[in-house]
Scaffold this motif. Structure first.
Motif: not given
Ligand code: SF4
Length: 447
Positions: A71-81
């Motif tokens: 999920i770290k990789s997803i959050k890198r793309k969208n910091k608002n998650i």
């Protein structure tokens, strides 16, 4: 970094562990739905990700740490998650989980009503953890929200928490003290499932047999509750899990025997066949009591399906103790069993006071012997079903072929058969022609 408030409230709930967590995730979805969140069926495009965790064994927690790395990789793309951890691991580890860079909030199994607030605080860069226990909390008034539209099986949590304190178990520390839901809430959930054309429902609890609720009208124990449910929804198959052998009454066995829509299947964890080990586990029954329960069940419900939880390698287990477990498995002849080797859980009585003295290779070797024996027993039991006809609830297409469907008998056995234009949710009669230790194969008759 100051996160801007989110514009749309898509929330994705990922569930790990037991059916209790499946029911809890539906309760969480119900709470979020009440707060105008939209329940997303996939992680893509979600604004909020909630991971409902399990802590029963070390591996269960390892899975979550790995998932957080993804999920770290997803959050890198969208910091608002916003990412939240709930469930038993959240309760066991608590505020320390907020040290993980991906985690924005943590909530224990009694704190789900607080989720909207915890999420709002996360948008204001405030990381919070709520692992307070609430002995009264049964999420009364919250309608469980299904995670998919084509569900045919519903789960209703009738009790929360556990007071048994088996010495190896983390659940009493992660789910708190035992409490029973109001039978009126349970019956209204049953009616909702009926209205939505559900085919099967499972009553859930760490120990459903100790269910008890009284109000000024009724005193309701588990046998009377499950009969109430069976009568309220005669067209729905009724299942229940998990039972504790010390509380399994003749009254319940009679109720199962006289209600056609209560499935003839009992999951009755034994854990060990040795009285010495059962005592060290604080299971509160003996081998003799357990076998008596099994014999009464078999005498009153001859076509009963039986399954269990069994583990080897607990503190102090000798080869002789283990032999008693194998011997009990041969006596009972389970249709199926979940088998494990002992894994010490931090915070349990066993971890604090009992030595984990069975070497890992011995644990592995005993587990292999247990699995080998159970596969032999399951094969023999399944072969005895060849030529018999069973009512099967269709659950979907077989993993192996789009021309084959699978479903379960009321004994909870998996059956595979040619689909003949049948679909998920249909009930069909299947005549068995082949069997393996895990699956029955047959043909639909009288389609
Ligand atoms: S009955 Fe024992 S094993 Fe089951 S949840 Fe309670 S403490 Fe754990």
């Amino acid at each position: 970094m100051n996160k801007s408030l989110v514009v749309n409230n898509k929330i994705y709930i990922e569930t790990y562990g037991c059916q209790m967590n499946v029911a809890d995730s539906e309760t969480v979805a119900g709470i979020m739905d009440l707060n105008d969140y939209e329940i997303a069926l996939t992680i893509d495009g979600a604004d909020v990700i909630i991971i409902n965790t399990c802590s029963v064994r070390e591996n269960a927690e390892k899975k979550i740490w790995n998932r957080l790395d993804f999920i770290k990789s997803i959050k890198r793309k969208n910091k608002n998650i916003v990412v939240g951890i709930i469930g038993c691991m959240a309760q066991r580890i608590g505020v320390k989980m907020l040290e993980h860079p991906v985690v924005d909030f943590v909530a224990g199994p009694d704190a789900y009503r607080d989720l909207p607030e915890l999420i709002n605080n996360s948008y204001l860069n405030k990381k919070y953890c709520n692992t307070d226990f609430n002995i009264k909390e049964t999420y009364s008034g919250i309608t469980q929200k299904k995670q998919s539209n084509e569900d045919i099986s519903g789960f209703i949590a009738i009790t929360r928490g556990c007071d048994n304190f088996c010495s190896y178990c983390i659940v009493p520390y992660t789910r708190g003290r035992e409490r029973s839901a109001d039978y009126n809430d349970i019956i209204s959930e049953v009616k909702k499932l009926k209205q939505n054309n559900f085919k099967e429902l499972t009553l859930l609890g760490q120990n459903v047999n100790s269910y008890y609720f009284e109000d000024n009208k009724n005193k309701v124990n588990f046998p009377s509750l499950i009969e109430m449910v069976a009568i309220t929804a005669p067209e729905i198959r009724i299942r229940f899990t998990t039972s504790h052998p010390k509380d399994l009454s003749d009254e319940l066995i009679d109720v199962i025997a006289r209600n056609k829509n209560i499935c003839n299947h009992i999951h009755l964890p034994v854990q060990s066949g040795s009285n010495k080990i059962l005592e060290r586990m604080n299971r509160k029954y003996t081998r003799e009591w357990y076998l008596n329960r099994i014999n009464v069940i078999k005498s009153k419900i001859p076509d009963i399906g039986l399954s269990s939880d069994i583990f080897c390698g607990f503190s102090g287990e000798t080869e002789d103790d283990f032999q008693q477990t194998l011997n009990l498995m041969e006596d009972v002849c389970y249709d199926m069993a979940y088998m494990f080797k002992y894994s010490e859980r931090p915070g349990t009585f066993a971890a604090k006071s009992l030595c984990d003295d069975v070497p890992e290779d011995v644990k592995k070797e005993r587990l292999n012997r247990m699995i080998h024996l159970q596969n032999k027993i399951s094969l023999k039991k399944n072969k005895a079903d060849i030529g018999k006809t069973f009512e099967v609830l269709v659950e979907g297409f077989s993993k192996r072929s789009d021309n084959m469907l699978f479903g379960r008998t009321e004994q909870n056995k998996v059956v595979v058969f040619p689909c003949l234009n049948k679909k998920r949710g249909d009930t069909v009669m299947v005549k068995i022609k082949e069997a393996s230790s895990a699956t029955l194969k047959g043909d639909i008759i009288n389609s």
